[in-house]
Design an enzyme around this catalytic site. Structure first.
Site: not given
Ligand code: AMP
Length: 283
Positions: A33, A37, A147, A185-187
């Site tokens: 996270l 998130h 997001g 981003s997690s990445r």
């Molecule tokens: P993920 O863990 O990458 O699958 O993301 C989970 C949720 O968090 C998804 O709805 C993403 O679009 C949202 N999310 C990821 N990065 C961001 C960000 N930088 N800003 C807002 N929401 C995000």
């Protein structure tokens, strides 16, 4: 805060909350996270009686040569963030819990999944629709939060909910960025120092394309501007840079009102995506 790893335990906990509360806000994630998130969790906390967070790195949305095995994971750290965000229930299932048997029914997403990330990651959105459908059925949220950073995913999930009458509301959350513009981003942990310095060029390129399009109304020229900016300022390989209508993700026409300019670039160990969504008239 309660953490559960099984569907049975999730149902048990939700039943306790359901007897006394009105609304459930749900934030599905793959964990590791960050503030993106957290902003969705904050929104969910403000708008609902109960907040459910899921943490599940979903194998069905990864292609055979993608980063499923090395996707960053740290449940302990995630739980601390969840607690700070006043989450009520964390659902962190195993792969076996979510997929005990081979899935024999699959989604077929149409036009919206054929462009952008869908074109370079075949089957990705079908995997997203599979896991999201399962999670929606397990949690039965009033509202689910996604997001805009993953704007194509958001648009496709909105279509799923509308087409299949899922009894819930999809809420959009703004993209949260680092100070220099890079979308969280997690990445991002996979970027080396030099790549991290170059990475904001993707955001800058998308803003340039947006502004150019708003002034000159030429998709080709706007994309050309963005391409030049990324090429000049990074060593990344461009996967795509495209300007489309949003949320249909169809080609831009004279009548298009809402647009997206989206991009994906490959660094050595990370593929980054970002976008700008804007109205043809101004912001
Ligand atoms: P993920 O863990 O990458 O699958 O993301 C989970 C949720 O968090 C998804 O709805 C993403 O679009 C949202 N999310 C990821 N990065 C961001 C960000 N930088 N800003 C807002 N929401 C995000």
């Amino acid at each position: 805060m309660i953490t559960v790893h099984t569907i049975a335990a999730l149902k048990e906990q939700l039943a306790i909350f359901r007897s006394t509360t009105q609304s459930i806000g749900f934030v599905p994630t793959m964990g590791y996270l960050h503030e993106g998130h957290e902003s969705l969790l904050k929104k969910a906390r403000n708008e609902n009686d109960v907040v459910v967070l899921s943490i599940f790195v979903n194998p069905s949305q990864f292609g055979p040569n993608e980063d499923l095995d090395r996707y960053p994971r740290d449940l302990e750290r995630d739980l601390a963030i969840a607690k700070k965000s006043q989450v009520d229930i964390v659902f962190a299932p195993s792969i076996e819990e979510m997929y005990p048997t081979k899935m024999k029914i699959h989604f077929l997403a149409e036009e919206q999944s054929k462009v952008l990330c869908g074109a370079s990651r075949p089957g990705h959105f079908e995997g997203v629709l599979m896991v999201v459908t399962k999670l929606f059925h397990l949690v039965s949220p009033t509202r689910a939060y996604f997001g805009m950073k993953d704007a194509q995913q958001l648009a496709i999930i909105e279509t799923l909910v509308r087409d299949y009458n899922f009894p819930l509301e999809i809420i959009r959350g703004e993209t949260i960025r680092e100070e220099d513009g890079l979308a969280k981003s997690s990445r991002n942990v996979f970027l080396c120092e030099k790549e991290r310095e170059e990475a904001p060029a993707l955001f800058q390129a998308l803003v340039l394309a947006k502004e150019h399009f708003q002034k000159h109304r030429s998709v080709i020229d706007a994309i050309q501007k963005a391409t030049e900016h990324v090429t000049k300022n990074t060593n990344a390989k461009i996967d795509y840079l495209q300007l489309l209508e949003y949320p249909s993700l169809a080609e831009v026409t004279e009548d298009s009102q809402e647009m997206i300019v989206a991009g994906a670039i490959y660094f050595e160990n990370a593929r980054l995506i970002d976008n700008q969504i804007f109205n043809v008239k101004g912001e």
